[in-house]
Scaffold this motif. Structure first.
Motif, short mmCIF file in Angstrom:
data_model
loop_
_atom_site.label_atom_id
_atom_site.label_comp_id
_atom_site.label_asym_id
_atom_site.label_seq_id
_atom_site.Cartn_x
_atom_site.Cartn_y
_atom_site.Cartn_z
N PHE A 176 -21.80 20.47 26.63
CA PHE A 176 -21.50 21.89 26.52
C PHE A 176 -20.00 22.11 26.57
O PHE A 176 -19.43 22.87 25.80
CB PHE A 176 -22.20 22.67 27.64
N THR B 86 -31.15 25.85 15.58
CA THR B 86 -31.60 25.63 16.96
C THR B 86 -33.05 25.15 16.98
O THR B 86 -33.40 24.24 17.74
CB THR B 86 -31.45 26.92 17.78
N SER C 53 -23.60 27.55 19.59
CA SER C 53 -24.31 28.80 19.25
C SER C 53 -24.78 28.79 17.80
O SER C 53 -24.38 29.62 16.99
CB SER C 53 -23.43 30.01 19.52
N LEU C 54 -25.63 27.84 17.49
CA LEU C 54 -26.14 27.67 16.13
C LEU C 54 -27.10 28.78 15.74
O LEU C 54 -27.57 29.53 16.59
CB LEU C 54 -26.85 26.33 16.00
N SER C 55 -27.39 28.85 14.47
CA SER C 55 -28.35 29.83 13.98
C SER C 55 -29.73 29.54 14.57
O SER C 55 -29.99 28.45 15.09
CB SER C 55 -28.44 29.77 12.46
N GLU C 56 -30.62 30.50 14.44
CA GLU C 56 -31.99 30.33 14.95
C GLU C 56 -32.69 29.14 14.29
O GLU C 56 -33.37 28.37 14.94
CB GLU C 56 -32.78 31.61 14.74
N THR D 51 -25.95 23.82 22.22
CA THR D 51 -25.96 25.11 22.91
C THR D 51 -24.57 25.75 22.86
O THR D 51 -24.44 26.95 22.63
CB THR D 51 -26.43 24.94 24.36
N ALA D 52 -23.55 24.94 23.07
CA ALA D 52 -22.18 25.46 23.05
C ALA D 52 -21.79 25.97 21.67
O ALA D 52 -21.01 26.91 21.54
CB ALA D 52 -21.21 24.39 23.51
#
Length: 107
Positions: A104, A56, A50-53, A47-48
């Motif tokens: 996180f 994720t 902020s990976l691509s869709e 989550t920290a």
């Protein structure tokens, strides 16, 4: 495509959970506790970052969703009775969110 990535991640996560749980769960469900805490940590890191869709879907929803388990946790807590089950539930409910927060923070 996201659905396939979730399914692939879940297959690996659930298989990994099965291997850990069957080796460590005995009188106390150490394996389930471990996968829930470790999965929460990994999800916090992901989550920290902020990976691509797609990442994720594969890793967060798929792998972590398949690796962790609420249903086994709930059944195991009830099966252990009021005293041990409550202690197990409290330990899980303290460690899993703390691991997620740590993941996180480190991510």
């Amino acid at each position: 495509m996201s659905g396939l990535l979730v399914a692939l991640g879940a297959a690996v996560g659930a298989s990994s959970r099965f291997l850990v749980a069957t080796r460590l769960d005995r009188e106390l469900p150490w394996g389930t506790l471990l996968v829930n805490v470790a999965g929460s940590f990994v999800l916090g890191v992901l989550t920290a970052l902020s990976l691509s869709e797609s990442a994720t879907a594969l890793l967060g929803v798929g792998f972590c969703g398949g690796f962790t388990t609420y249903s086994a946790f709930a059944v195991q807590a009830v099966e252990r009775g009021p005293r041990v089950g409550t202690a197990y539930a409290a330990l899980t409910l303290l460690l899993a969110p703390a691991a997620c927060a740590l993941g996180f923070w480190l991510g």
